[in-house]
Design a protein around this motif. Structure first.
Motif, PDB file in Angstrom:
ATOM      1  N   VAL A   8     -28.640  22.665  45.856  1.00  8.74           N
ATOM      2  CA  VAL A   8     -28.102  21.500  46.593  1.00  8.74           C
ATOM      3  C   VAL A   8     -27.372  21.968  47.853  1.00  8.74           C
ATOM      4  CG1 VAL A   8     -26.417  19.612  46.470  1.00  8.74           C
ATOM      5  CG2 VAL A   8     -27.950  20.026  44.558  1.00  8.74           C
ATOM      6  N   LEU A   9     -26.557  23.022  47.700  1.00  6.73           N
ATOM      7  CA  LEU A   9     -25.794  23.545  48.840  1.00  6.73           C
ATOM      8  C   LEU A   9     -26.718  23.971  49.975  1.00  6.73           C
ATOM      9  CD1 LEU A   9     -23.013  24.850  49.955  1.00  6.73           C
ATOM     10  CD2 LEU A   9     -23.944  26.957  49.035  1.00  6.73           C
ATOM     11  N   THR A  15     -30.272  20.729  55.994  1.00  5.74           N
ATOM     12  CA  THR A  15     -30.434  19.393  56.595  1.00  5.74           C
ATOM     13  C   THR A  15     -29.429  19.196  57.737  1.00  5.74           C
ATOM     14  OG1 THR A  15     -30.975  18.637  54.391  1.00  5.74           O
ATOM     15  CG2 THR A  15     -30.596  16.941  56.031  1.00  5.74           C
ATOM     16  N   ILE A  16     -28.149  19.505  57.459  1.00  8.90           N
ATOM     17  CA  ILE A  16     -27.111  19.253  58.487  1.00  8.90           C
ATOM     18  C   ILE A  16     -27.350  20.127  59.718  1.00  8.90           C
ATOM     19  CG2 ILE A  16     -24.641  19.436  58.983  1.00  8.90           C
ATOM     20  CD1 ILE A  16     -24.161  18.763  55.991  1.00  8.90           C
ATOM     21  N   CYS A  37     -34.438  27.274  53.939  1.00 14.37           N
ATOM     22  CA  CYS A  37     -33.602  26.622  52.928  1.00 14.37           C
ATOM     23  C   CYS A  37     -34.462  26.075  51.785  1.00 14.37           C
ATOM     24  CB  CYS A  37     -32.780  25.505  53.559  1.00 14.37           C
ATOM     25  SG  CYS A  37     -31.520  26.155  54.651  1.00 14.37           S
ATOM     26  N   CYS A  38     -35.640  25.517  52.126  1.00 11.79           N
ATOM     27  CA  CYS A  38     -36.536  25.000  51.078  1.00 11.79           C
ATOM     28  C   CYS A  38     -37.006  26.141  50.181  1.00 11.79           C
ATOM     29  CB  CYS A  38     -37.751  24.314  51.695  1.00 11.79           C
ATOM     30  SG  CYS A  38     -37.340  22.728  52.393  1.00 11.79           S
ATOM     31  N   LEU A  39     -37.352  27.273  50.796  1.00  8.24           N
ATOM     32  CA  LEU A  39     -37.805  28.426  50.011  1.00  8.24           C
ATOM     33  C   LEU A  39     -36.704  28.902  49.069  1.00  8.24           C
ATOM     34  CD1 LEU A  39     -40.065  30.611  49.647  1.00  8.24           C
ATOM     35  CD2 LEU A  39     -38.835  31.972  51.309  1.00  8.24           C
ATOM     36  N   THR A  40     -35.485  28.999  49.593  1.00 10.40           N
ATOM     37  CA  THR A  40     -34.362  29.453  48.765  1.00 10.40           C
ATOM     38  C   THR A  40     -34.114  28.486  47.615  1.00 10.40           C
ATOM     39  OG1 THR A  40     -33.406  30.396  50.752  1.00 10.40           O
ATOM     40  CG2 THR A  40     -31.949  30.214  48.863  1.00 10.40           C
ATOM     41  N   SER A  41     -34.146  27.178  47.913  1.00 10.90           N
ATOM     42  CA  SER A  41     -33.862  26.210  46.844  1.00 10.90           C
ATOM     43  C   SER A  41     -34.988  26.185  45.809  1.00 10.90           C
ATOM     44  CB  SER A  41     -33.598  24.822  47.420  1.00 10.90           C
ATOM     45  OG  SER A  41     -34.695  24.423  48.155  1.00 10.90           O
TER      46      SER A  41
ATOM     47  N   LEU B 308     -26.035  32.523  56.450  1.00 10.29           N
ATOM     48  CA  LEU B 308     -25.780  32.003  55.093  1.00 10.29           C
ATOM     49  C   LEU B 308     -27.076  31.756  54.303  1.00 10.29           C
ATOM     50  CD1 LEU B 308     -23.708  31.035  52.947  1.00 10.29           C
ATOM     51  CD2 LEU B 308     -23.943  28.759  53.918  1.00 10.29           C
ATOM     52  N   PRO B 309     -28.069  31.029  54.891  1.00 14.34           N
ATOM     53  CA  PRO B 309     -29.312  30.852  54.116  1.00 14.34           C
ATOM     54  C   PRO B 309     -29.998  32.168  53.779  1.00 14.34           C
ATOM     55  CG  PRO B 309     -29.322  29.426  56.036  1.00 14.34           C
ATOM     56  CD  PRO B 309     -28.093  30.245  56.137  1.00 14.34           C
ATOM     57  N   ILE B 310     -29.920  33.139  54.694  1.00 15.68           N
ATOM     58  CA  ILE B 310     -30.544  34.442  54.401  1.00 15.68           C
ATOM     59  C   ILE B 310     -29.783  35.125  53.260  1.00 15.68           C
ATOM     60  CG2 ILE B 310     -30.870  36.789  55.328  1.00 15.68           C
ATOM     61  CD1 ILE B 310     -31.835  35.456  57.936  1.00 15.68           C
ATOM     62  N   GLY B 311     -28.466  35.023  53.268  1.00 18.19           N
ATOM     63  CA  GLY B 311     -27.669  35.587  52.171  1.00 18.19           C
ATOM     64  C   GLY B 311     -28.036  34.954  50.845  1.00 18.19           C
ATOM     65  N   LEU B 312     -28.230  33.621  50.865  1.00 16.19           N
ATOM     66  CA  LEU B 312     -28.595  32.928  49.620  1.00 16.19           C
ATOM     67  C   LEU B 312     -30.039  33.252  49.200  1.00 16.19           C
ATOM     68  CD1 LEU B 312     -26.800  29.511  50.152  1.00 16.19           C
ATOM     69  CD2 LEU B 312     -26.135  31.349  48.617  1.00 16.19           C
TER      70      LEU B 312
END
Lengths: 78, 365
Positions: A8-9, A15-16, A37-41, B308-312
């Motif tokens: 979710v984060l 998105t933002i 972000c989609c790949l990570t989620s 941040l997204p790369i870290g996650l």
């Protein structure tokens, strides 16, 4: 819970920041950010994430037979 | 000679490379388990090969000294092909960071924090490295310079204490293994730790050019090799060959033998704190280089938003990889020596050959 929270984060962040990037005429940044972000989620989703391809799994598939052949030729057992 | 604006000194670069190589190198001692007393030959092969490849990359870069290594890739290989090639490095960085994160986590879970879930340690690690990357390259280098004396002091002390248990030279008699096995050991030590240094070519533009660059790289590789050799020597000397081969973390088992006085037991916990800090530095550097490559490959204008997204993503990938510690052991000893050859050997050689033809024309024009 941890996985769902991170999914979710990361989607909210994507998105933002993606929308802000679009408004500042940085469409490419927004596109890659949303994809990242989609790949990570996806990796964080309980059932899908566990079955998704990782570098480790891909390398085991590709290099496993090569490694076995080379090691048997060199006489190095498992 | 003072560093130019935005650059670091040669000494700082050498310290960064040493800390990057030394963090996780003594954790498993895989090649030592394969080669026993002949392991120093494998280390020599790994060091020589890594230095040779970095020298080739340096020769390629100095043809266009005002450009970054990423731009040199673009000029030498063409923009489209260079992006494809750089994707191999992205995959390589994901592989190495997953390996390092899981190794550190499994080590912490086995030794210090048995009741802490793997996910929590990995998440803490990812958040730490993400923060470190967001504060910038110079801050990372400064913190390495700050931590290095503590590391050297702690490790020198612990090595000295272990040496009291060593009474014979465990590296004797030499040449007890076939050339094929020594060659394979060399490949293993090239994968971990020495070959990891190849990604430092992407930081070449952060230091000045010239002989001092290669001297600092050589010094870092040599000192990392010396430290690894000393750790292996003392591990063999104190535990013996058989116990070393069967131990998951042999150097740590050797450290555990150190007892200082009656009340100051578990001194190894303090040393572990400093020791594993360098593995964290390794992941930070990997993540920093990953952000640089990602920014270049996908032509990102504002890289800060991607940290941040790369870290996650690093967290997610490392969490889904190497679920069992024996899986990781098998991967490190059987798969990774082959899977890492493309980014660490094939691409640098290709860049050197193509670059020496194409860049000569460009620099001459």
């Amino acid at each position: 819970m941890l996985h769902a929270g991170i999914a979710v984060l990361v989607l909210t962040y994507g998105t933002i920041v993606g929308v802000i990037s679009m408004r500042r005429k940085r469409g490419r940044d927004a596109l890659w950010l949303v994809l990242l972000c989609c790949l990570t989620s996806l990796y964080e989703l309980p059932h899908i994430g566990a079955n998704m391809l990782t570098v480790e799994k891909a390398h085991k598939l590709v290099y496993g037979p090569i490694a076995r052949t080379v090691m048997s030729k060199l006489g190095i057992g498992d | 000679m003072p560093a130019k604006q935005g650059q670091i000194t040669f000494t700082s670069f050498g310290c960064l490379l040493f800390s990057y190589l030394s963090g996780f190198s003594t954790l498993f001692l895989i090649e030592a388990k394969f080669l026993n007393q002949d392991v120093w030959m494998a280390y020599s092969i790994g060091m020589a090969l890594s230095f040779g490849i970095l020298w080739l990359l340096h020769r390629t870069q100095i043809r266009l000294p005002n450009l970054t290594m990423l731009e040199v890739f673009d000029h030498a290989l063409g923009k489209l092909f260079s992006r494809v090639v750089l994707c191999f490095y992205l995959v390589y960085l994901l592989e190495i960071q997953g390996d390092a994160s899981q190794a550190l986590t499994s080590f912490y879970r086995s030794v210090v924090l048995p009741n802490t879930p793997t996910n929590s340690i990995l998440l803490m690690l990812a958040l730490t490295t993400t923060y470190a990357v967001s504060v910038g390259f110079h801050a990372i280098v400064r913190s390495v310079l700050l931590a290095l004396p503590f590391f050297l002091l702690g490790i020198a002390f612990i090595l000295l204490m272990i040496s009291q248990d060593v009474h014979t030279n465990p590296f004797l008699p030499p040449f007890r293994h076939s050339a094929a096995l020594i060659g394979y050991g060399g490949l293993l030590s090239f994968f971990l730790p020495f070959g990891k240094s190849i990604v430092f070519c992407f930081l070449f533009d952060r230091i000045g050019s010239g002989r001092k660059k290669m001297a600092s790289i050589f010094a870092a590789l040599f000192l990392a090799g010396l430290y690894l050799c000393a750790a292996t020597y003392l591990t063999f000397g104190s535990l013996g060959m058989r116990l070393t081969s069967h131990s998951l973390f042999p150097f740590f088992s050797a450290i555990q033998l150190v007892k200082l006085g009656e009340y100051l037991e578990r001194i190894e916990i303090m040393i572990i704190g400093i020791w594993t800090l360098f593995t964290v530095f390794e992941i930070i550097v990997l993540q920093y280089i990953f952000v640089q490559l990602f920014t270049h490959v996908f032509r990102i204008q504002r890289p800060k938003w991607f940290v941040l997204p790369i870290g996650l993503l690093f967290f997610a990938i490392s969490e889904r990889s190497f679920r069992e510690v024996y899986d990781q052991d098998y991967y490190n000893s059987h798969i990774a020596p082959f899977s890492t050859l493309i980014p660490t050997v094939v691409i640098p050689l290709l860049l050197f050959v193509v670059g020496s033809i194409r860049l000569k024309r460009l620099s001459g024009a």
